[in-house]
Design a protein around this motif. Structure first.
Motif: not given
Length: 575
Positions: A505-513
């Protein structure tokens, strides 16, 4: 037990030897505990098949369900086009049986709507539409529609063209009201981040395509002008030699709702294909002003949302409408759809609406859908979506997810395969106690941006115990930039993301939203990139970074890979 056959007779007793002809006759004869055996054939509906509380406790089953002799049963809301005229250019024309369809099918295959790209066309926006220093659009006849892909990175809107006027030097394109004025207000953003949509942007400044003019026809496409269908087949797509009367096997969907059940309990459909329905709202002067998921602006108030830390602002509808289900279950309890197919549908395939409980979609296929796949809405409790294949959805409305849950309690989404989706795969909006387990989600986010294979937004409970759990899922091939395998977003709270495999994936997860995550835990996951440091409100514990090529050899990752996705369905009941 009653029997139904498209070649039967409603004046008969509904026996195996003398079956009924219609679903309505069987519905009115059946009582609680009745099995209605559907014999092979296509049941073409001229009106919505309606069920109320009085029709509870009935099983509608394809004859031979679950055996090698299971018969093919299709409930269709379409009309087969039989009378054609043919022009010298190979275009076939026919009078339509009802409103102009937004989809068309030939021998069960989707026919694409005729379209041209607008990239590079020097359109200048005016209060009512556009001008262009070119006479080319003067040839556009038909009910032309503009598409605004990426109006926001997660949105794709549609507005009709009301008129095209001008001469060889200049063209004026007047857009339908009130859609265009609403779109101008809605699709306005000021974004100060790195990524798609950065800067001040008016989404209506850059329509990406024009659809539905005979001037756009190429082989394998169709268009409409008023009540006339224009169709140019591919060779072999039902195309007949010039000496015959025209194409065969061409079906235009007519009904917007195939099945509407309200207040029904203990209802079952097994082994039935539901097909050929449409959704016509986007063809109205209101257009389709998509915002997120299945939601769209339907004329209510708009608000400006300002992001924290001065990152920017977007305009949002205060109260979105939602693409409706072609199969709609309202306030229903104990509905089971098992071993069914939902195909060639123009809205959301199946929607559970209202405070129903204990409904389930099991062992089924959802494919070739213009909008979303399966929706569970506000007030639902204890619903299950298990062991299904949901793919090729969002074909016309690219923001639509394969599976969407909003405002529901104790939903289980387990052992499904979700793939070939233009935006989010599985979406969980604010709710309580949703469990997303052992799903295989791949090849999502193929068209729009800022989403994920599994997307979770908003509070999910008031503790980890009552919150959302994402466990044992395999999420891969979230293919476009600015997307995440698992995306916890917009103040997601009380979410446990545990023992998943996320890669490619582009990135596995996002942490800062924004708004920030609150009590979101990522534990014992395996992914192929380090997501970075955990901000306040996020816990990272026991996660492993492995290259995709190393997953099969890792015992923990291998076990997750093998347990995810569809399983062999349980043997159906006999009788």
């Amino acid at each position: 037990m009653f029997f139904v056959d498209p070649q039967g007779d409603d004046r008969g007793p509904g026996t195996a030897e003398r079956p009924f002809a219609t679903l309505e006759r069987a519905r009115d004869a059946a009582g609680p505990g009745t099995v209605v055996a559907l014999r092979a054939g296509t049941y073409r509906l001229t009106d919505t098949f309606r069920l109320t509380a009085a029709h509870s406790g009935v099983v509608y089953r394809a004859h031979g369900y679950g055996t090698p002799d299971q018969e093919e049963v299709v409930i269709s809301g379409g009309h087969e086009i039989a009378q054609w005229s043919t022009g010298d250019d190979g275009t076939h024309r026919a009078e339509l049986p009802g409103p102009a369809p937004r989809q068309l099918y030939a021998d069960g295959r989707r026919v694409e709507r005729a379209a041209i790209p607008l990239a590079g066309v020097p359109l200048v926006r005016t209060p009512d539409g556009y001008t262009v220093e070119d006479g080319g659009p003067g040839s556009w006849t038909g009910d032309v529609e503009f598409v605004y892909r990426g109006a926001y990175p997660w949105s794709e809107g549609r507005c009709r063209v009301a008129a095209v006027t001008g001469d060889a030097r200049s063209t004026t394109i007047t857009m339908a009201a009130p859609a265009f004025a609403r779109a101008t207000r809605l699709y306005h953003s000021v974004l100060r981040w790195e990524g798609p949509g950065a800067g001040e942007f008016h989404g209506v400044d850059a329509p990406t395509a024009a659809e539905n003019s005979p001037a756009f026809l190429t082989d394998g496409t169709f268009a409409t002008t008023g009540t006339v269908l224009h169709y140019r087949p591919h060779h072999g797509d039902g195309a007949a030699p010039p000496s015959t009367d025209g194409p065969t096997g061409v079906v235009a969907p007519v009904l917007e709702t195939l099945l509407h059940a309200r207040g029904v309990s203990d209802l079952t459909f097994q082994g039935v294909t539901f097909a050929d329905a449409t959704w016509l709202h986007p063809s109205t002067p209101q257009g389709f002003l998509h915002y997120h998921g299945n939601g769209y602006d339907n004329g209510g108030d708009l608000s400006t949302v300002t992001f924290a830390d001065g990152q920017g602002q977007v305009t949002v509808p205060d109260d979105e409408a939602s693409i409706p289900g072609n199969l709609l279950f309202e306030e229903c309890h104990g509905v089971t759809l098992q071993g069914c197919r939902f195909v060639r549908l123009g809205g959301v395939a199946v929607e559970f609406r209202g405070a129903g409980a204990g409904n389930a979609v099991l062992d089924s296929e959802v494919a070739d859908i213009a909008g979303g796949g399966l929706t569970i809405g506000e007030g639902a409790r204890d619903h299950r979506i298990e062991n299904n294949h949901v793919h090729r959805v969002g074909l016309d409305y690219h923001g639509s997810p394969a599976v969407l849950v909003t405002g529901a309690t104790a939903t289980v989404i387990a052992h499904n395969e979700v793939d070939d989706v233009p935006h989010n795969g599985i979406v969980v909006y604010e709710g309580r106690g949703t469990h997303v387990r052992n799903n295989l989600v791949h090849h999502t986010m193929q068209v729009l941006a800022d989403g994920g294979g599994i997307y979770v937004s908003g509070p999910q409970g008031d503790s980890y115990e009552s919150g959302a759990v994402l466990r044992g899922n395999v999420v891969r091939d979230t293919v476009t930039p600015w997307n995440w395998g698992i995306y916890t977003d917009y103040g997601a709270a009380h979410v446990t993301v545990e023992a998943n495999v996320v890669h490619s994936s582009h990135a596995p997860v996002v942490l800062t939203v924004w708004p920030p995550l609150d009590r979101v835990t990522f534990t014992d996951n395996v992914w192929d990139a380090d997501p970075g440091e955990a901000p306040d409100g996020v816990v990272l514990d026991g996660n492993t970074v492995l290259a995709p090529s190393a997953l099969a050899a890792d015992p923990r990752a291998s076990a997750i890979l093998h347990a995810a996705g569809r399983r062999t369905p349980a043997a159906p009941p006999r009788g």
